[in-house]
Write an enzyme that holds these catalytic residues in place. Sequence first.
Site, PDB file in Angstrom:
ATOM      1  N   ASP A   1       0.860  -1.190   0.000  1.00 45.78           N
ATOM      2  CA  ASP A   1       0.000   0.000   0.000  1.00 45.78           C
ATOM      3  C   ASP A   1       0.897   1.242   0.000  1.00 45.78           C
ATOM      4  O   ASP A   1       0.906   2.012   0.944  1.00 45.78           O
ATOM      5  CB  ASP A   1      -0.941   0.001   1.229  1.00 45.78           C
ATOM      6  CG  ASP A   1      -0.206  -0.108   2.569  1.00 45.78           C
ATOM      7  OD1 ASP A   1       0.984  -0.514   2.572  1.00 45.78           O
ATOM      8  OD2 ASP A   1      -0.808   0.220   3.608  1.00 45.78           O
TER       9      ASP A   1
ATOM     10  N   HIS B   1       9.962  -0.311   8.299  1.00 45.99           N
ATOM     11  CA  HIS B   1       9.099  -1.481   8.567  1.00 45.99           C
ATOM     12  C   HIS B   1       9.086  -2.467   7.402  1.00 45.99           C
ATOM     13  O   HIS B   1       9.401  -3.646   7.555  1.00 45.99           O
ATOM     14  CB  HIS B   1       7.653  -1.034   8.768  1.00 45.99           C
ATOM     15  CG  HIS B   1       7.393  -0.183   9.957  1.00 45.99           C
ATOM     16  ND1 HIS B   1       7.524  -0.647  11.245  1.00 45.99           N
ATOM     17  CD2 HIS B   1       6.948   1.097  10.061  1.00 45.99           C
ATOM     18  CE1 HIS B   1       7.175   0.317  12.087  1.00 45.99           C
ATOM     19  NE2 HIS B   1       6.836   1.387  11.398  1.00 45.99           N
TER      20      HIS B   1
END
Length: 303
Positions: A8, A238
């Site tokens: 995303d 991340h």
Amino acid sequence: MKLIIDTDPGIDDAMAIALAHAMPEIELIGLTACFGNTFVSQSSRNARYLCDLLGFSVPVAEGASLPYGETDYTPSANVHGPEGMGSMETVPQIGTNTDLSAAEFLVAMAALHKGELTVCAVAPLTNIADAIKLDPAFATNIKELVIMGGAYKHNGNITPYAEANIFHDAKAADVVFATKMPIKMIGLDATMLTLLTPHDFHEMAQKAPKIGDFIEQISKFYLEFYRSVGVMTGCPMHDATAVLACTHPEKFTFEDVGLRVILEGEEIGQTVADTSRPKVQVAISVEGQWAVDYFKDHIVSLG
Ligand code: BDR
Ligand code: CA
């Protein structure tokens, strides 16, 4: 290693895609887009833009626009910017998505490359749950699912209990953790050990005037968000950390744990141990400085 990134994009997603492209041992065979940091149409557009910027071409398949059972969704524009690429106000529309949905593409690629495909899911797990529902053989056809998401011993990042990717579709995440398949969960216990500082970004920009500079530009928004929530030294990579777990699991420490996701109440989205569930390899740490140095070296190699 054949890899699909379910993504995303998203600032740290962009870093993960760039890293995967820079790693010769990874053969990126496609990107699947999910809602999350942005609406799904922005995610797929950003994925196509990033392929173009990085100078490669793979199918981009658009997937879920909403979490399971929801009719509405608000993206994390405060973390990733209004278009998902920091303070960029417009992101060019380059090319088109494939005709297959993300779940259809995942299922087809898993069957075609049976036993060889790693899926690195760095967004809400809706597309992955959809793929499992579309074809239960997906779970055994893939080599491994590596998830950026969850918090095991660490606090959450979107609530005190929940990490954002799991929180944004707790039901889908629970479907995934209930499925017997090889899973590594790279959650905040590991990713919060991989902080990139403003100096790191500056160094990459100096050494790699195209991609390094782009990453420095988009990171400014992300660094500012982390500063606003009290993480003063840098921002965690991340999603790129999950890519590293696909290729360098030896740099991580894992515990084998069954997991379920809390589906309601204040703790919604929390990942908790459940001995009745299939075991997942949960990362409880990573050699953080190694990850940062590896990321920087590979981004610099892109120029
Ligand atoms: C995860 O949430 C998103 O904001 C990031 O892209 C990452 O995948 C971190 O919690
Ligand atoms: Ca992401």
